[in-house]
Design an enzyme around this catalytic site. Structure first.
Site, short mmCIF file in Angstrom:
data_model
loop_
_atom_site.label_atom_id
_atom_site.label_comp_id
_atom_site.label_asym_id
_atom_site.label_seq_id
_atom_site.Cartn_x
_atom_site.Cartn_y
_atom_site.Cartn_z
N ASP A 240 1.34 -1.39 0.36
CA ASP A 240 0.23 -0.28 -0.17
C ASP A 240 1.05 1.48 -0.09
O ASP A 240 2.07 0.69 0.16
CB ASP A 240 -0.95 -0.20 1.21
CG ASP A 240 -2.31 1.22 1.51
OD1 ASP A 240 -3.04 0.19 1.31
OD2 ASP A 240 -2.48 1.59 0.34
C1 GLC Z 1 -4.32 4.25 0.22
C2 GLC Z 1 -5.51 3.23 0.57
C3 GLC Z 1 -5.30 2.03 -0.86
C4 GLC Z 1 -5.16 2.59 -1.91
C5 GLC Z 1 -3.83 3.28 -2.04
C6 GLC Z 1 -3.28 3.85 -3.91
O1 GLC Z 1 -3.94 4.75 0.69
O2 GLC Z 1 -5.03 2.54 1.31
O3 GLC Z 1 -6.57 1.04 -0.67
O4 GLC Z 1 -5.40 1.55 -3.36
O5 GLC Z 1 -3.33 3.89 -1.36
O6 GLC Z 1 -3.96 4.63 -3.50
#
Ligand code: GLC
Length: 705
Positions: A240
């Site tokens: 993430d």
């Molecule tokens: C965010 C979220 C994740 C998302 C990623 C990209 O912090 O936790 O679900 O896909 O970043 O935007």
């Protein structure tokens, strides 16, 4: 490939990195990019990677396409109310078609985190508290996003997230630690991911949380041992956002260099936005701490993904498509259909709904009656609120503007200004019925938006109270990203519809339900608490050694000076014994009843299937669809098992005054559970339940030998 080019494939950048992104693309030092939403922009960056870098390896462009790209469907928690895997798959397919037309070939969805805590803002993004429902709908979304062949230009790689246990964030605070024991991990939180893996999900994203002290992104037991070795997963694992660096913040790693090592050792392939991999892998290899084979494995998985997407043959997207697919009529129709199936009828006193012929003048009030952006819900970046049809608009279309009296009183859900309340009494006098649209602005749920109170914000409760004193029937329609503790407001309403955040076509879906064109079939995918103090609250809880049976004394029954005996001696709260609504609950305009539950045998063994049959009756004149639910209870096992577990559900269409003998064949392996890394069905006695929600069920039993 040079080592730099290999490491480049593990590096993910953002479109907003601008010239730095272009420079890295030209040098072959970036493998995937996120958030390019215009096909022309994407092709420009792709052309640099393909035509100007030494090896010409194409980029994959990723985006959070969670519940629609341009056409916005209900939030996933709303979609889950449909218990309709096929329709959920169609919605994901449409989302992929629209996103791919913008140059996106990878979505960071489905989110399949189980959550039993509506304080957690991201409960909005998942399919609720049940592993089986989430496993089924998560697999539907994977199939919808990925289509029949990832090479199809309209297919996009799916990403099951957030691996894993993120929904158990302590106290519902986002990013908080979790403390999930291994068996509970496997039986609750990992099941949906296993389902997505078994349905071919192309990628998986690691979660922010540390579980029992270990952040997922560096958790070798979770990612390497279970996902890769036990499940045989050969897809791409992405972190993430900045999660590698956050392992330093967690206090799990001394510095980014050691965090990089932890992530590689856990077999995480792509670094989202930490710039850790591009910064430290080379020296870790030079220091002999990372074996080049680990990097080659990751690069291979990434290149295979690009190959399966057909990007080596066709790296560019068709720049002409978007206008024909965005908000296409069929997409809009599907959005309304799913929004209709996502609506849950919670209360309907004296059949207030559907409207009868006497309803002419309608007072429309509340901050969400005409809120085109709010009704889209959380995680919407590319859907345009201009395309939303609000309930107010849809009501005017249906009844004529002259018959709609619109007085929102409150401008937005947190608004406390009741100055306009004084006008509501005279406006109510002119109306035959009052529709109060209340709930949450979309920003109040979603990532990092956890709430300690689940009461209606602002002065919405006062509004409902005032409306209830006008003498006119009040229909409360709730748009929210989570369950809310609205027992008092429900008591003051004649009827209640819960639509969660219904998306672009929320207005027409709600109106078609109010007038009876749509007979609500939605069922709750989460338990609604009476009060926040009951959380975590969920139907598939363990029995404990002292289960409550409903007969226990409650606080109002206790006389003053009662001696210090242990009142009740049971596992319950003195002040709140019941939830507001149980998992699986939802009413209909039809009148369904169940009877005569039978099994084909009383004992099963080996790989038998259980043939369960029962009568379903619709005693009303109104055709409708019932979501029939089948639960089991494993009475005794090597682990204590839940008092109920959903193992099957089906949407059954019933005509007016209809009666059917329904029969399901259920493989006994659905009785199983994980004990360590062994999935098994232990011999013993089982109860099996059938009903229209997790509480009101018929029950019978059988022996598994
Ligand atoms: C965010 C979220 C994740 C998302 C990623 C990209 O912090 O936790 O679900 O896909 O970043 O935007």
């Amino acid at each position: 490939m040079t080592l730099d080019e290999k490491i480049g494939q593990l590096n993910q950048m953002h479109y907003e990195d601008g010239a730095f992104l272009e420079e890295n693309a030209r040098k072959g030092l970036v493998g995937t990019v996120m958030s390019i939403t215009n096909p022309i922009d994407f092709n420009r960056i792709q052309r640099i990677a393909v035509e100007e870098s030494r090896l010409g390896i194409p980029l994959i462009n990723a985006r959070d396409v969670i519940h629609g790209f341009k056409t916005i469907f209900p939030i996933p928690l709303g979609q889950a109310c449909s218990f309709d895997p096929d329709l959920v798959e169609q919605a994901a397919r449409i989302s992929a078609i629209e996103a791919a037309a913008a140059g996106i070939r990878w979505t960071f969805a489905p989110m399949v985190d189980i959550s039993q805590d509506p304080r957690w803002g991201r409960i909005a993004e998942g399919c609720g508290e049940d592993p089986y429902l989430t496993s089924t709908l998560g697999a539907s979304m994977v199939r919808g996003f990925q289509g029949n062949d990832l090479k199809d230009p309209s297919s996009i790689a799916a990403c099951a997230k957030h691996f894993a246990g993120y929904g158990a964030s302590e106290s519902g605070k986002d990013y908080n630690s979790t403390f999930i024991a291994p068996n509970r991990f496997r039986n609750i939180y990992l099941r949906p991911f296993h389902s997505c893996v078994n349905n071919g999900v192309a990628t998986i994203m690691t979660s922010f949380n540390d579980n029992d002290g270990i952040p997922s992104t560096g958790n070798k037991w979770l990612v390497k041992n279970i996902l890769r070795d036990e499940w045989g997963y050969e897809g791409v694992v992405v972190t993430d956002w900045n999660a590698i660096n956050e392992m330093v913040t967690h206090g799990y790693c001394e510095d980014i260099r050691s965090a990089t090592l932890k992530a590689i050792d856990a077999s995480v392939d792509i670094d989202m936005m930490s710039r850790a991999y591009i910064g430290y892998i080379k020296e870790l290899i030079d220091d002999g701490l990372i074996d080049i084979n680990q990097i080659d494995d990751a690069v291979r998985r990434i290149l295979l993904l690009k190959h399966s997407l057909g990007l080596f043959e066709s790296p560019y997207c068709d720049e002409t498509l978007k206008s024909s697919v965005f908000y296409a009529p069929e997409h809009i129709r599907t959005a309304q259909k799913l929004a209709e199936e996502s609506i849950v009828l919670l209360k309907n006193d004296a059949t207030t709904l559907p409207f009868n012929s006497e309803i002419k003048k309608i007072l429309v009030t509340g901050p969400l009656a005409d809120a085109p952006y709010e009704q889209l819900g959380t995680w919407v970046f590319d859907g345009d609120a201009k395309h939303s049809i609000t309930p107010l608009t849809a009501l005017k279309d249906e009844f004529g503007a002259e018959n709609i009296i619109f007085e929102p009183v409150l401008e937005y859900s947190r608004d406390t200004n009741l100055d306009r309340l004084k006008q509501i009494k005279e406006k109510a006098a002119e109306a035959d019925i009052i529709l109060a649209f209340v709930g949450e602005e979309s920003i109040l749920s979603g990532e990092a938006h956890s709430m300690a109170s689940l009461s209606l914000q602002g002065a919405q409760s006062q509004l409902i109270k005032e409306l209830s004193q006008t003498g006119k029937p009040v229909v409360m329609i709730v748009m929210a990203g989570r369950p809310l503790t609205i027992g008092d407001e429900i008591a003051l309403s004649s009827a209640v519809l819960y639509s969660f955040a219904p998306g672009t076509m929320g207005g027409p879906a709600i109106v078609s339900t109010l007038i009876g064109k749509n007979n609500p079939s939605g069922k709750l995918p989460v338990t609604f608490p009476m009060t926040v103090g009951q959380i975590p609250i969920y139907y598939n809880h363990n029995n404990t050694g002292r289960p409550a049976d409903g007969s226990e004394v409650t606080i109002n029954d206790i006389s003053v000076g009662t001696s210090q005996t242990s009142l009740g001696n049971k596992s319950y709260y003195l002040d709140f014994k019941e939830c507001l609504y149980p998992f699986g609950f939802g009413m209909s305009y039809s009148d369904f009843s169940y009877s005569d539950l039978c099994l084909d045998k009383s004992e099963y063994q080996g790989n038998d299937s259980i043939i369960i049959s029962f009568n379903l009756k619709n005693s009303s004149e109104v055709p409708g669809t019932e979501v029939v639910q089948v639960y089991i209870r494993d009475i005794h096992a090597s682990l204590t098992r839940p008092v109920k577990e959903l193992i099957h559900f089906e949407r059954i269409a019933m005509d007016a005054n209809d009666s059917k003998r329904i029969s399901f064949s259920i493989p006994v392996n659905k009785l199983g559970y994980w004990l360590g890394n062994k999935y098994m069905t232990e011999p013993g006695k089982f109860d099996i339940f059938v009903g229209g929600n997790s509480e009101d069920c018929m029950k019978t039993s059988f022996q598994y030998n």
